[in-house]
Scaffold this active site. Structure first.
Site, PDB file in Angstrom:
ATOM      1  N   HIS A 134      -2.575   7.925   6.620  1.00 27.54           N
ATOM      2  CA  HIS A 134      -1.613   8.821   5.951  1.00 27.54           C
ATOM      3  C   HIS A 134      -2.308  10.079   5.419  1.00 27.54           C
ATOM      4  O   HIS A 134      -1.714  11.149   5.375  1.00 27.54           O
ATOM      5  CB  HIS A 134      -0.926   8.109   4.785  1.00 27.54           C
ATOM      6  CG  HIS A 134       0.197   7.193   5.190  1.00 27.54           C
ATOM      7  ND1 HIS A 134       1.321   7.641   5.857  1.00 27.54           N
ATOM      8  CD2 HIS A 134       0.392   5.865   5.006  1.00 27.54           C
ATOM      9  CE1 HIS A 134       2.146   6.616   6.058  1.00 27.54           C
ATOM     10  NE2 HIS A 134       1.600   5.529   5.566  1.00 27.54           N
ATOM     11  N   HIS A 173      -4.566   1.793   7.545  1.00 29.63           N
ATOM     12  CA  HIS A 173      -3.188   2.303   7.600  1.00 29.63           C
ATOM     13  C   HIS A 173      -2.984   3.409   6.556  1.00 29.63           C
ATOM     14  O   HIS A 173      -2.441   4.475   6.870  1.00 29.63           O
ATOM     15  CB  HIS A 173      -2.217   1.137   7.351  1.00 29.63           C
ATOM     16  CG  HIS A 173      -0.782   1.535   7.241  1.00 29.63           C
ATOM     17  ND1 HIS A 173       0.177   1.151   8.154  1.00 29.63           N
ATOM     18  CD2 HIS A 173      -0.114   2.295   6.319  1.00 29.63           C
ATOM     19  CE1 HIS A 173       1.348   1.661   7.810  1.00 29.63           C
ATOM     20  NE2 HIS A 173       1.203   2.351   6.691  1.00 29.63           N
ATOM     21  N   GLU A 174      -3.432   3.139   5.320  1.00 22.05           N
ATOM     22  CA  GLU A 174      -3.252   4.121   4.241  1.00 22.05           C
ATOM     23  C   GLU A 174      -4.125   5.348   4.471  1.00 22.05           C
ATOM     24  O   GLU A 174      -3.701   6.475   4.225  1.00 22.05           O
ATOM     25  CB  GLU A 174      -3.563   3.491   2.877  1.00 22.05           C
ATOM     26  CG  GLU A 174      -2.684   2.298   2.504  1.00 22.05           C
ATOM     27  CD  GLU A 174      -1.197   2.553   2.656  1.00 22.05           C
ATOM     28  OE1 GLU A 174      -0.771   3.722   2.531  1.00 22.05           O
ATOM     29  OE2 GLU A 174      -0.458   1.594   2.921  1.00 22.05           O
ATOM     30  N   GLY A 206       0.838  -1.198   0.000  1.00 21.98           N
ATOM     31  CA  GLY A 206       0.000   0.000   0.000  1.00 21.98           C
ATOM     32  C   GLY A 206       0.865   1.236   0.000  1.00 21.98           C
ATOM     33  O   GLY A 206       1.993   1.211   0.530  1.00 21.98           O
ATOM     34  N   GLN A 262       2.980  10.146   0.927  1.00 21.26           N
ATOM     35  CA  GLN A 262       4.277   9.466   1.038  1.00 21.26           C
ATOM     36  C   GLN A 262       5.181   9.755  -0.155  1.00 21.26           C
ATOM     37  O   GLN A 262       6.399   9.605  -0.069  1.00 21.26           O
ATOM     38  CB  GLN A 262       4.092   7.943   1.151  1.00 21.26           C
ATOM     39  CG  GLN A 262       3.420   7.487   2.421  1.00 21.26           C
ATOM     40  CD  GLN A 262       3.267   5.981   2.438  1.00 21.26           C
ATOM     41  OE1 GLN A 262       2.286   5.447   1.935  1.00 21.26           O
ATOM     42  NE2 GLN A 262       4.237   5.283   2.992  1.00 21.26           N
ATOM     43  N   CYS A 317       5.763   0.161   7.100  1.00 20.37           N
ATOM     44  CA  CYS A 317       5.421   1.326   6.282  1.00 20.37           C
ATOM     45  C   CYS A 317       6.639   1.711   5.443  1.00 20.37           C
ATOM     46  O   CYS A 317       7.749   1.756   5.971  1.00 20.37           O
ATOM     47  CB  CYS A 317       5.012   2.493   7.177  1.00 20.37           C
ATOM     48  SG  CYS A 317       4.542   3.971   6.266  1.00 20.37           S
ATOM     49  N   LEU A 318       6.414   1.983   4.171  1.00 20.60           N
ATOM     50  CA  LEU A 318       7.528   2.382   3.297  1.00 20.60           C
ATOM     51  C   LEU A 318       8.165   3.683   3.766  1.00 20.60           C
ATOM     52  O   LEU A 318       9.311   3.951   3.440  1.00 20.60           O
ATOM     53  CB  LEU A 318       7.045   2.506   1.848  1.00 20.60           C
ATOM     54  CG  LEU A 318       6.717   1.166   1.183  1.00 20.60           C
ATOM     55  CD1 LEU A 318       6.000   1.375  -0.143  1.00 20.60           C
ATOM     56  CD2 LEU A 318       7.979   0.346   0.993  1.00 20.60           C
TER      57      LEU A 318
HETATM   58  C1  QAP Z   1       1.026  -0.766   4.917  1.00 22.87           C
HETATM   59  O1  QAP Z   1       3.160  -1.076   4.027  1.00 22.87           O
HETATM   60  C2  QAP Z   1       0.756  -2.017   5.695  1.00 22.87           C
HETATM   61  O2  QAP Z   1       9.910  -1.472   6.310  1.00 22.87           O
HETATM   62  C3  QAP Z   1       1.807  -0.963   3.658  1.00 22.87           C
HETATM   63  O3  QAP Z   1      11.837  -2.128   4.572  1.00 22.87           O
HETATM   64  C4  QAP Z   1       1.759  -2.921   5.994  1.00 22.87           C
HETATM   65  O4  QAP Z   1       3.755  -1.891   2.055  1.00 22.87           O
HETATM   66  C5  QAP Z   1      -0.499  -2.269   6.144  1.00 22.87           C
HETATM   67  C6  QAP Z   1       7.865  -2.144   3.363  1.00 22.87           C
HETATM   68  C7  QAP Z   1       1.485  -4.066   6.714  1.00 22.87           C
HETATM   69  C8  QAP Z   1      -0.771  -3.412   6.853  1.00 22.87           C
HETATM   70  C9  QAP Z   1       0.219  -4.313   7.134  1.00 22.87           C
HETATM   71  C10 QAP Z   1       8.232  -1.803   4.650  1.00 22.87           C
HETATM   72  C11 QAP Z   1       8.865  -2.484   2.467  1.00 22.87           C
HETATM   73  C12 QAP Z   1       6.473  -2.123   2.921  1.00 22.87           C
HETATM   74  C13 QAP Z   1       9.552  -1.814   5.039  1.00 22.87           C
HETATM   75  C14 QAP Z   1       4.084  -1.571   3.175  1.00 22.87           C
HETATM   76  C15 QAP Z   1      10.546  -2.144   4.138  1.00 22.87           C
HETATM   77  C16 QAP Z   1      10.197  -2.487   2.837  1.00 22.87           C
HETATM   78  C17 QAP Z   1       5.456  -1.646   3.664  1.00 22.87           C
HETATM   79 CO    CO Z   2       2.455   3.652   5.537  1.00 22.58          CO
END
Ligand code: QAP
Ligand code: CO
Length: 198
Positions: free
Chosen positions: A167, A163-164, A60, A65, A121-122
């Site tokens: 943001h 989560h999104e 997401g 972001q 989170c990215l």
């Molecule tokens: C949000 O997050 C989310 O730390 C989206 O080094 C995540 O795509 C909602 C990511 C989990 C619910 C559950 C994070 C990639 C990606 C990192 C993501 C990383 C590389 C996060």
């Molecule tokens: Co995020």
């Protein structure tokens, strides 16, 4: 769900990789503005957001972001990701089975229940913590044409939408942790940031 007549049909990632702003970037704390123009510029932004999300790879990504304070997020919670270790030991991903979703001007209605899920989170790379969310929600949103849709979600889809959506209101998942955990992560991030500046 799929929006006929646009690039989401038989989707393959293409577009530009946008710069992902990392916590504590000020744009991550701003309340984003509703989308009012459903034009080709909006479509290009969403296309680039999806490209940026898949490239990460992530599930997401919200417009703030990538430096656009607009009420948009993109998502794909179940595409296939094959990890490939290159000769030099670096890791690349071969992706397939894309089911991209775009949410514009979303409105979330909590339905029922609680769910604990380990989120990342990215914009907070390398940190993962359990966050408590509403288990079942309903989300009303617009597509690229400005048409309104309603979706019921639970499980990971529900967690990711919440989560999104956070943001878009200037909230990052670490803001939802206990102040002890949040402070510890903030300190680690600041320390890491200073180390990189040396
Ligand atoms: C949000 O997050 C989310 O730390 C989206 O080094 C995540 O795509 C909602 C990511 C989990 C619910 C559950 C994070 C990639 C990606 C990192 C993501 C990383 C590389 C996060
Ligand atoms: Co995020």
């Amino acid at each position: 769900m799929s929006q006929p007549g646009n690039f989401l049909d038989n989707y393959e990632p293409s577009g530009a990789a946008l710069k992902i702003h990392v916590y504590p970037a000020p744009i991550l704390s701003k309340v984003a503005t509703p989308v009012t123009e459903f034009d080709s510029k909006l479509e290009a932004l969403c296309k680039d957001m999806l490209y940026t999300m898949y490239k990460a790879p992530g599930i997401g990504l919200a417009a703030p972001q990538v430096g656009n304070s607009l009420r948009i997020f993109v998502m794909d919670i179940d595409y296939d990701r094959e990890e490939i270790t290159m000769a030099d030991g670096s890791i690349e991903y071969r992706l397939s089975g894309f089911k991209p979703q775009i949410f514009i001007n979303p409105i979330i209605r909590p339905i029922e229940g609680e769910i604990l899920y380990e989120e990342g989170c990215l914009s907070v790379p390398g940190y993962y913590e359990e966050v408590k969310r509403v288990e079942k929600i309903q989300v009303e949103y617009q597509d690229l044409k400005g048409n309104t849709h309603t979706l019921d979600a639970d499980g990971l889809l529900s967690v990711c939408i919440q989560h999104e959506n956070d943001h878009l209101d200037g909230v990052v998942f670490i803001d939802r942790l206990s102040f002890l955990k949040r402070d510890l992560i903030k300190k680690k991030i600041m320390k890491e940031k200073k180390r990189k500046q040396l």
